[in-house]
Scaffold this motif. Structure first.
Motif, PDB file in Angstrom:
ATOM      1  N   HIS A 149       6.977  33.542  38.780  1.00 24.70           N
ATOM      2  CA  HIS A 149       7.525  33.563  37.414  1.00 24.70           C
ATOM      3  C   HIS A 149       7.649  34.979  36.867  1.00 24.70           C
ATOM      4  CE1 HIS A 149       7.572  29.261  37.607  1.00 24.70           C
ATOM      5  NE2 HIS A 149       6.399  29.375  38.216  1.00 24.70           N
ATOM      6  N   CYS A 165      14.164  28.355  34.219  1.00 25.87           N
ATOM      7  CA  CYS A 165      13.135  27.979  35.194  1.00 25.87           C
ATOM      8  C   CYS A 165      12.343  26.781  34.671  1.00 25.87           C
ATOM      9  CB  CYS A 165      12.210  29.177  35.394  1.00 25.87           C
ATOM     10  SG  CYS A 165      10.855  28.902  36.534  1.00 25.87           S
ATOM     11  N   CYS A 174       9.391  26.718  34.160  1.00 22.24           N
ATOM     12  CA  CYS A 174       8.348  27.205  33.250  1.00 22.24           C
ATOM     13  C   CYS A 174       8.898  27.449  31.855  1.00 22.24           C
ATOM     14  CB  CYS A 174       7.733  28.492  33.786  1.00 22.24           C
ATOM     15  SG  CYS A 174       8.787  29.937  33.607  1.00 22.24           S
ATOM     16  N   CYS A 229      13.409  33.607  36.560  1.00 19.24           N
ATOM     17  CA  CYS A 229      12.174  33.866  37.310  1.00 19.24           C
ATOM     18  C   CYS A 229      12.505  34.023  38.796  1.00 19.24           C
ATOM     19  CB  CYS A 229      11.206  32.698  37.170  1.00 19.24           C
ATOM     20  SG  CYS A 229      10.600  32.458  35.509  1.00 19.24           S
TER      21      CYS A 229
HETATM   22 ZN   LIG Z   1       9.385  30.512  35.735  1.00 17.41          ZN
END
Ligand SMILES: [Zn+2]
Length: 412
Positions: free
Chosen positions: A264, A274, A276, A281
């Motif tokens: 990340h 992403c 996340c 990332c």
């Molecule tokens: Zn990420």
């Protein structure tokens, strides 16, 4: 215990069940003792039953030292001593016990579960791998783990009561305070679950849980390509991208267990979103999914990483280009990491590691270009040695470590 000088965990915050560790600093009495114990256990593993005189000759240790260590190992049940006759001379035969208990290692990957059973002499006595549905529920994963554990115990002629502890890996950050599985994870069915608690409850023995890249790094440091390195980064390159860090000979987890989330690192601020929640990332650019997606329009949608690697080896230009670009992009992240941590070794594992130098050469080139000379001059980047087994062996290692603390520390 004799593996203690290598299996050193960081502060212990991740494992409240564990008391203060008996530190084995290099050169300390404990470290020396530990190294000597390991030489004796290794000699017994290679030589079967040996007399104390033979042990002394094989290890180069003084007879009194051998005698003390054999006594201590006997106290904790790791060796048995019997009267024996050798070339007509009576003596005492020492051998590794075969009934000192077992530890279990479990590795939950994105689509697989590997379970290994090992004895306390660090020998894996059985291992099974099954495919798992991506996005499976944690209850289903643990049910399958329990079945495989029982199967392995059956094959070894052992029972669950002989299991002294277990380690488990998950492809997710593990919060070392709350023990909850963090996000982002490629296994959403586990996020928010107190994994050590539910696993220990379902399996009936104590289970210690850590991130897969962390434990793979530990296994490589103990038994694989990282044995001689005190500062190493293990890169797990697969469906997710993670890193495990061994710093000054210890597994480094960071303040709350999230260290090593290299997947990340932002590479392209306006790139793809992403899992996340950030954009661009590393993982959105170089995971196995991305490698296959890049090649799907020209090489077909059913492609596997193994297909890409073998096509690249046959000279296929598109496959070579994608693997080289993957290596270069990861190289940018690795160079940044090296500028901060200055490891002496970067080990590459995970499914993409099958590409070998097709990916590693471009990675080395970028790391040497972007790393500051002091940080990368002596850096080695090479393949991990334990392959797909690194994480499950790391789970075995953490189980051995905890079993040791529970049973053995007072004997040292
Ligand atoms: Zn990420």
């Amino acid at each position: 215990m004799w593996w203690n000088d290598r299996v050193k965990m960081s502060s212990g915050e991740g494992s409240p069940q564990v008391g203060p560790t008996a530190e084995a600093r290099p050169g300390s009495q404990a470290s020396l003792r530990s190294a000597n114990e390991r030489r004796i256990v290794e000699a017994l593993r290679d030589g079967g039953e040996l007399t104390q005189a033979q042990l002394s000759r094989r290890t180069g240790l003084a007879a009194a030292t051998v005698s003390n260590i054999v006594h201590a190992l006997r106290e904790i049940g790791l060796v048995t001593v019997t009267d024996t006759e050798h070339h007509g001379r009576r003596g005492r035969g020492v051998r590794l016990s075969d009934s000192t208990g077992y530890v279990v290692g479990m590795d939950f990957g994105h689509r697989h579960l590997s379970v290994a059973l090992a004895n306390l002499a660090q020998e894996v006595v059985g291992e099974h791998t099954r495919r798992l549905k991506a996005g499976h529920r944690h209850e289903d994963g643990l049910r399958l783990a329990a079945e495989l554990v029982d199967m392995l115990l059956d094959e070894a002629g052992a029972s669950r009561s002989e299991v002294v502890g277990a380690g488990m890996t998950l492809p997710a950050p593990m919060d070392s305070r709350s023990h909850e599985v963090g996000a982002p994870s490629v296994l959403p069915g586990w996020v928010g679950v107190n994994a050590p608690e539910v696993a220990s409850e379902q399996l009936g023995f104590e289970v210690h849980v850590d991130n897969d890249a962390n434990l793979a790094a530990l296994a490589e440091h103990l038994w694989g390509a990282g044995r001689s390195a005190e500062n190493l980064v293990y890169l797990m390159l697969g469906e997710g991208i993670g890193a495990g860090l061994i710093l000054e000979g210890r597994l480094f987890r960071g303040g709350s267990g999230a260290a090593g989330e290299i997947g990340h690192i932002t590479i392209d601020e306006l790139g793809r979103v992403c899992r996340c929640g950030n954009r661009g990332c590393l993982e959105t650019i170089v995971s196995t999914t991305q490698v296959l997606a890049l090649l799907a329009p020209t090489h077909g949608a059913d492609l596997t990483v193994a297909d890409v690697v073998s096509a690249a080896r046959r000279g296929d230009a598109g496959s070579r280009r994608v693997l080289a670009d993957t290596g270069r992009t990861i190289g940018v992240a690795v160079a940044n990491l090296c500028n901060i941590l200055n490891p002496e070794l970067v080990l590459v594992g995970g499914e993409l590691a099958d590409a070998g130098d097709l990916m590693l050469e471009p990675m080395r080139e970028i790391v040497s270009r972007y790393g500051v000379p002091g940080a990368v001059r002596d850096l080695e980047i090479r393949l991990a040695e334990l392959g797909a087994r690194s994480a499950v062996l790391g789970a075995v290692a953490i189980a051995l470590h905890h079993a040791d603390l529970g049973r053995v520390t007072t004997a040292l």
